[in-house]
Design a protein around this motif. Structure first.
Motif, mmCIF file in Angstrom:
data_model
loop_
_atom_site.group_PDB
_atom_site.id
_atom_site.type_symbol
_atom_site.label_atom_id
_atom_site.label_comp_id
_atom_site.label_asym_id
_atom_site.label_seq_id
_atom_site.Cartn_x
_atom_site.Cartn_y
_atom_site.Cartn_z
ATOM 1 N N ARG A 169 25.994 23.368 51.249
ATOM 2 C CA ARG A 169 24.550 22.726 50.720
ATOM 3 C C ARG A 169 24.692 21.251 50.126
ATOM 4 O O ARG A 169 23.789 20.338 50.686
ATOM 5 N N ALA A 170 25.820 21.001 49.517
ATOM 6 C CA ALA A 170 25.916 19.650 49.037
ATOM 7 C C ALA A 170 26.082 18.865 50.533
ATOM 8 O O ALA A 170 25.660 17.592 50.370
ATOM 9 N N TRP A 171 26.791 19.090 51.366
ATOM 10 C CA TRP A 171 27.074 18.378 52.506
ATOM 11 C C TRP A 171 25.718 17.983 53.035
ATOM 12 O O TRP A 171 25.631 16.956 53.615
ATOM 13 N N THR A 172 24.699 19.033 53.463
ATOM 14 C CA THR A 172 23.391 18.947 54.150
ATOM 15 C C THR A 172 22.734 17.545 53.116
ATOM 16 O O THR A 172 22.198 16.847 54.043
ATOM 17 N N ARG A 173 22.990 17.298 51.898
ATOM 18 C CA ARG A 173 22.206 16.368 51.117
ATOM 19 C C ARG A 173 23.091 14.824 51.500
ATOM 20 O O ARG A 173 22.385 13.857 51.816
ATOM 21 N N LEU A 174 24.256 15.241 51.769
ATOM 22 C CA LEU A 174 25.055 14.012 52.142
ATOM 23 C C LEU A 174 24.602 13.460 53.628
ATOM 24 O O LEU A 174 24.486 12.414 53.986
ATOM 25 N N PHE A 175 24.367 14.433 54.382
ATOM 26 C CA PHE A 175 23.922 14.240 55.711
ATOM 27 C C PHE A 175 22.664 13.421 55.700
ATOM 28 O O PHE A 175 22.410 12.607 56.597
ATOM 29 N N MET A 176 21.616 13.860 54.796
ATOM 30 C CA MET A 176 20.492 13.276 54.714
ATOM 31 C C MET A 176 20.455 11.718 54.078
ATOM 32 O O MET A 176 19.876 10.824 54.656
ATOM 33 N N ASP A 177 21.619 11.577 53.318
ATOM 34 C CA ASP A 177 21.943 10.193 52.921
ATOM 35 C C ASP A 177 22.163 9.294 54.202
ATOM 36 O O ASP A 177 21.837 8.268 54.381
ATOM 37 N N TYR A 178 23.142 9.849 54.979
ATOM 38 C CA TYR A 178 23.737 9.349 55.994
ATOM 39 C C TYR A 178 22.385 9.005 57.222
ATOM 40 O O TYR A 178 22.314 7.998 57.631
ATOM 41 N N ALA A 179 21.723 10.207 57.257
ATOM 42 C CA ALA A 179 20.507 9.933 58.025
ATOM 43 C C ALA A 179 19.502 8.711 57.756
ATOM 44 O O ALA A 179 19.035 8.068 58.828
ATOM 45 N N THR A 180 19.589 8.587 56.458
ATOM 46 C CA THR A 180 18.696 7.579 55.856
ATOM 47 C C THR A 180 19.256 6.245 56.323
ATOM 48 O O THR A 180 18.551 5.297 56.800
ATOM 49 N N ALA A 181 20.484 6.052 56.096
ATOM 50 C CA ALA A 181 21.114 4.814 56.279
ATOM 51 C C ALA A 181 20.902 4.608 57.664
ATOM 52 O O ALA A 181 20.668 3.451 58.352
ATOM 53 N N LYS A 182 21.146 5.441 58.558
ATOM 54 C CA LYS A 182 21.290 5.216 60.002
ATOM 55 C C LYS A 182 19.955 5.109 60.457
ATOM 56 O O LYS A 182 19.752 4.010 61.345
ATOM 57 N N ILE A 195 15.282 17.665 60.972
ATOM 58 C CA ILE A 195 14.833 17.375 59.635
ATOM 59 C C ILE A 195 15.249 16.016 59.510
ATOM 60 O O ILE A 195 14.018 14.969 58.861
ATOM 61 N N ALA A 196 16.185 15.165 59.961
ATOM 62 C CA ALA A 196 16.479 13.813 59.849
ATOM 63 C C ALA A 196 15.300 13.180 60.614
ATOM 64 O O ALA A 196 14.947 11.912 60.170
ATOM 65 N N LEU A 197 15.195 13.609 61.795
ATOM 66 C CA LEU A 197 13.992 12.593 62.715
ATOM 67 C C LEU A 197 12.661 12.651 61.942
ATOM 68 O O LEU A 197 11.968 11.820 62.065
ATOM 69 N N THR A 198 12.252 14.030 61.281
ATOM 70 C CA THR A 198 10.958 13.927 60.550
ATOM 71 C C THR A 198 10.901 13.473 59.076
ATOM 72 O O THR A 198 9.807 13.100 58.703
#
Length: 193
Positions: free
Chosen positions: A91-104, A162-165
């Motif tokens: 769960r925590a990692w998926t939030r970090l993934f979203m942070d990464y996706a936002t930066a990307k 999720i990152a795309l949308t």
């Protein structure tokens, strides 16, 4: 002067490099491909000569910043698994993934321009992220926390969707809801596996 291949940087040089990469992600995310490298150097607290010594071209800086973001995202997995129960680590990692996706997302134009010029800034990121997800899901499956019929590839596709949308900063609440929905769907429920 370039450092010898394979020779580690001095601690102060590594700190400067790390500060440059952090500033680069922030500035490229805010300003896109045309961001001034002098601003990145200033935000990192280093001189432009230090920036150019580490990253002789804009493309080298963009690629290194992207690789650094992916490495940070993936390198945190063992720490999360050591500190949290597997499902909470996922769960925590998926939030970090979203942070990464936002930066990307903020660096997307720069990364696409590099790809169009023949470089592949994504060469290792897919495999690294897939390995991170696999580690997390294997730990969750072993703990009986998630279903065993969902593959890491499926989870990666869900996160990418999720990152795309919903990767824009102003869409974070929606991203959080979608992540919760996805993770709820992964939970092991007796009789469903």
């Amino acid at each position: 002067m370039a450092r010898a291949a394979g020779r580690p940087l001095r601690a102060d040089a590594q700190r400067n490099r790390d500060k440059i990469l952090t500033a680069a992600v922030r500035v490229f995310t805010e300003e896109g491909l045309d961001a001034h490298l002098e601003r990145i150097a200033r935000e990192a607290g280093v001189g432009t000569a230090t920036l150019y010594r580490n990253f002789p071209t804009r493309e080298a800086l963009i690629e290194a910043a992207h690789r650094n973001e992916v490495a940070q995202l993936c390198d945190v997995v063992p720490d999360l698994l050591a500190a949290e129960p597997p499902y909470e680590a996922l769960r925590a990692w998926t939030r970090l993934f979203m942070d990464y996706a936002t930066a990307k997302l903020g660096m997307a134009d720069a990364l696409r321009a590099m790809a169009a010029a023949g470089s592949n800034p994504y060469a290792h990121s897919h495999d690294m992220i897939q390995t991170a997800i696999t580690s997390l899901m294997d730990a969750c499956t072993a703990a009986g926390a998630i279903r065993s019929d969902i593959s890491p590839t499926d989870m990666f596709a869900a996160l990418a969707g999720i990152a795309l949308t919903s990767a824009k900063p102003e869409q974070r609440e929606q991203a959080e809801r979608l992540l919760d929905l996805t993770l709820d769907g992964l939970k092991a429920h007796s009789g469903r596996e």
